[in-house]
Scaffold this motif. Structure first.
Motif, short mmCIF file in Angstrom:
data_model
loop_
_atom_site.label_atom_id
_atom_site.label_comp_id
_atom_site.label_asym_id
_atom_site.label_seq_id
_atom_site.Cartn_x
_atom_site.Cartn_y
_atom_site.Cartn_z
N LYS A 1 0.19 1.91 -9.96
CA LYS A 1 0.04 0.57 -9.18
C LYS A 1 -1.18 0.53 -8.21
CE LYS A 1 4.52 -0.20 -10.34
NZ LYS A 1 4.33 -1.01 -11.72
N TYR A 2 -1.77 -0.62 -8.20
CA TYR A 2 -2.72 -0.99 -7.42
C TYR A 2 -2.01 -1.55 -5.96
CZ TYR A 2 -6.02 -0.80 -11.30
OH TYR A 2 -6.90 -0.20 -12.27
N PRO A 3 -2.53 -1.25 -4.95
CA PRO A 3 -2.17 -1.74 -3.55
C PRO A 3 -1.93 -3.35 -3.63
CG PRO A 3 -4.09 -0.73 -3.10
CD PRO A 3 -3.89 -0.49 -4.69
N VAL B 1 1.12 4.01 -3.03
CA VAL B 1 0.74 5.34 -2.95
C VAL B 1 1.92 6.42 -3.36
CG1 VAL B 1 0.28 7.22 -1.34
CG2 VAL B 1 -0.78 5.04 -1.14
N LEU B 2 3.48 6.03 -2.93
CA LEU B 2 4.35 6.70 -3.15
C LEU B 2 4.80 6.50 -4.80
CD1 LEU B 2 6.59 8.31 -1.64
CD2 LEU B 2 7.84 6.31 -1.44
N TYR B 3 4.83 5.31 -5.19
CA TYR B 3 5.17 5.20 -6.66
C TYR B 3 3.98 6.08 -7.67
CZ TYR B 3 5.76 3.03 -11.21
OH TYR B 3 6.26 2.74 -12.53
N LYS C 1 0.80 -1.17 -0.15
CA LYS C 1 0.04 0.10 -0.20
C LYS C 1 0.74 1.18 0.05
CE LYS C 1 -3.96 2.31 2.15
NZ LYS C 1 -4.74 2.42 3.02
N VAL C 2 1.88 1.43 0.92
CA VAL C 2 2.68 2.54 1.11
C VAL C 2 3.40 2.43 -0.26
CG1 VAL C 2 4.91 3.45 2.14
CG2 VAL C 2 2.99 2.58 3.39
#
Length: 115
Positions: free
Chosen positions: A102-104, A54-56, A50-51
């Motif tokens: 990206k999906y988490p 989000v960052l990507y 997840k992190v």
């Protein structure tokens, strides 16, 4: 069909970024040194998916580099403009070859396909 349009959008952004970079006679050495810099955002995957996603995604959406380009133009700051154009070229290149947001769920799950 939508997937093809997203690939073509990436080609268009990459070519426009290269054109404006060349038009301003910026350093090609700096271009190649920084071209893959946004991929440092993958470090978020060391924490969890997840992190990482989000960052990507934050560093691979067009909003930020377009803002940087606009800021570079408004401030007449060549370095800021260079960074924005290199950043947008990177994202365009990614989209052109099939890397998407990206999906988490997993690093390989993107809005374009499963890489």
């Amino acid at each position: 069909m939508n997937k093809i349009l997203l690939h073509l959008e990436g080609v268009a952004i990459l070519l426009l970024s290269l054109y404006f970079y060349s038009y301003n006679q910026f350093s090609w050495l700096l271009f190649f040194v920084l071209l893959l810099a946004p991929d440092i955002s993958m470090i978020g995957y060391l924490f969890n998916n997840k992190v990482g996603a989000v960052l990507y995604n934050l560093f691979h959406t067009y909003s930020l580099p377009i803002g940087v380009v606009i800021l570079g133009v408004l401030l007449s700051n060549e370095v800021v403009l260079e960074i924005g154009l290199i950043w947008s070229a990177h994202i365009g290149m990614d989209r052109m070859i099939g890397y998407g947001l990206k999906y988490p769920t997993h690093f390989k799950d993107t809005h374009l396909n499963r890489v």
